[in-house]
Design an enzyme around this catalytic site. Structure first.
Site, PDB file in Angstrom:
ATOM      1  N   PHE A 139       0.834  -1.303  -0.205  1.00 26.22           N
ATOM      2  CA  PHE A 139       0.171   0.028   0.066  1.00 26.22           C
ATOM      3  C   PHE A 139       0.850   1.102  -0.078  1.00 26.22           C
ATOM      4  O   PHE A 139       2.053   1.198   0.253  1.00 26.22           O
ATOM      5  CB  PHE A 139      -1.007   0.108   1.243  1.00 26.22           C
ATOM      6  CG  PHE A 139      -2.045  -0.976   1.261  1.00 26.22           C
ATOM      7  CD1 PHE A 139      -3.136  -0.680   0.747  1.00 26.22           C
ATOM      8  CD2 PHE A 139      -1.844  -2.198   1.983  1.00 26.22           C
ATOM      9  CE1 PHE A 139      -4.173  -1.553   0.525  1.00 26.22           C
ATOM     10  CE2 PHE A 139      -2.962  -3.214   1.805  1.00 26.22           C
ATOM     11  CZ  PHE A 139      -4.074  -2.932   1.095  1.00 26.22           C
ATOM     12  N   HIS A 140       0.390   2.366  -0.555  1.00 26.74           N
ATOM     13  CA  HIS A 140       0.886   3.759  -0.279  1.00 26.74           C
ATOM     14  C   HIS A 140       0.704   3.910   1.264  1.00 26.74           C
ATOM     15  O   HIS A 140      -0.064   3.462   2.070  1.00 26.74           O
ATOM     16  CB  HIS A 140      -0.057   4.573  -0.902  1.00 26.74           C
ATOM     17  CG  HIS A 140       0.534   6.017  -1.141  1.00 26.74           C
ATOM     18  ND1 HIS A 140       0.566   6.874   0.036  1.00 26.74           N
ATOM     19  CD2 HIS A 140       1.324   6.583  -2.164  1.00 26.74           C
ATOM     20  CE1 HIS A 140       1.151   7.982  -0.741  1.00 26.74           C
ATOM     21  NE2 HIS A 140       1.381   7.691  -1.632  1.00 26.74           N
ATOM     22  N   TYR A 141       1.542   4.823   1.694  1.00 27.93           N
ATOM     23  CA  TYR A 141       1.573   5.154   3.404  1.00 27.93           C
ATOM     24  C   TYR A 141       0.543   5.920   3.554  1.00 27.93           C
ATOM     25  O   TYR A 141       0.226   6.091   4.902  1.00 27.93           O
ATOM     26  CB  TYR A 141       2.913   6.032   3.518  1.00 27.93           C
ATOM     27  CG  TYR A 141       3.180   7.465   2.732  1.00 27.93           C
ATOM     28  CD1 TYR A 141       2.173   8.440   3.465  1.00 27.93           C
ATOM     29  CD2 TYR A 141       3.785   7.640   1.794  1.00 27.93           C
ATOM     30  CE1 TYR A 141       2.329   9.643   2.740  1.00 27.93           C
ATOM     31  CE2 TYR A 141       3.919   8.926   1.063  1.00 27.93           C
ATOM     32  CZ  TYR A 141       3.260   9.913   1.906  1.00 27.93           C
ATOM     33  OH  TYR A 141       3.286  11.058   1.188  1.00 27.93           O
ATOM     34  N   ARG A 142      -0.305   6.607   2.598  1.00 22.64           N
ATOM     35  CA  ARG A 142      -1.687   7.059   3.002  1.00 22.64           C
ATOM     36  C   ARG A 142      -2.690   6.320   3.353  1.00 22.64           C
ATOM     37  O   ARG A 142      -2.795   5.052   2.784  1.00 22.64           O
ATOM     38  CB  ARG A 142      -2.031   8.127   1.931  1.00 22.64           C
ATOM     39  CG  ARG A 142      -1.019   9.238   1.825  1.00 22.64           C
ATOM     40  CD  ARG A 142      -1.516  10.534   0.770  1.00 22.64           C
ATOM     41  NE  ARG A 142      -0.753  11.557   0.893  1.00 22.64           N
ATOM     42  CZ  ARG A 142      -0.314  12.028  -0.318  1.00 22.64           C
ATOM     43  NH1 ARG A 142      -0.630  11.740  -1.311  1.00 22.64           N
ATOM     44  NH2 ARG A 142       0.671  13.184  -0.215  1.00 22.64           N
TER      45      ARG A 142
END
Length: 193
Positions: A139-142
């Site tokens: 995943f993206h960190y967001r």
């Protein structure tokens, strides 16, 4: 051999950097240092929250000692939903579930692009860091955390907050779908010009 070419059927949801990946985990408790994953489900949606493509749902085997050590709330909730028995009967490990989910997600989003979406998703992410680190790193960190909008509507527009009723099934797949529906509710009633 057939003389007609096979028809190529486009996927229900094409691979896109704008797709959302929704995830929910059920756990033995809230502390990733001592508690474990019981169930995980993922759903991928387009940027408009439709269509929904259900991914794998796994009950993850855990020991009887771990299950017996759960607090009363978890024993009651996961007992009523049938999850405890599914976990006992399961032969799926966290690593096997992680790999299958990664293979599914790779069909819809590139690694490092999609935010992790759900309700109080930071809690799920903490468990993934510990028990499914490859999935967490996909995943993206967001995050897209629906609980943020829930808390804002509770303070700014209580009528919007009160008008969404959760079923509280506490199964991973039902909770994922409920999170998507809840975001759609806030999009329509809270995030309006």
């Amino acid at each position: 051999m057939s003389d007609t070419a096979p028809v190529s059927v486009p996927p229900v949801l094409p691979k896109s950097d704008l797709n959302f990946v929704w995830l929910d985990c059920e756990m033995t408790g809230l502390d990733p240092e001592k508690d474990r994953l019981l169930e995980i489900a993922v759903v991928v949606t387009g940027p408009e929250l439709e269509p929904r493509v259900e991914g794998p749902v796994f009950a993850i085997h855990q020991s009887d000692a771990l299950l017996d050590g759960m607090d009363a709330w978890n024993k009651g909730t996961h007992g009523r939903s049938g999850l405890i028995e599914k976990v006992r009967a399961s032969t799926v490990t966290e690593a096997e579930a992680e790999q299958a989910i990664l293979e599914f997600l790779a069909r819809y989003v590139r690694k490092g692009v999609a935010p992790m979406c759900g309700n109080s998703i930071g809690q799920d992410r903490r468990f993934l860091v510990r028990y499914m680190p490859k999935l967490e790193a996909f995943f993206h960190y967001r995050n897209v955390d629906v609980s943020t909008l829930k808390e804002l509507s509770r303070r700014w527009k209580p009528e919007v907050y009160a008008s969404f009723k959760k079923a509280q099934k506490h199964t991973a797949l039902a909770d994922v779908h409920e999170s998507i529906e809840e975001l759609a509710h806030y999009r329509k009633h809270l995030l309006v010009p």
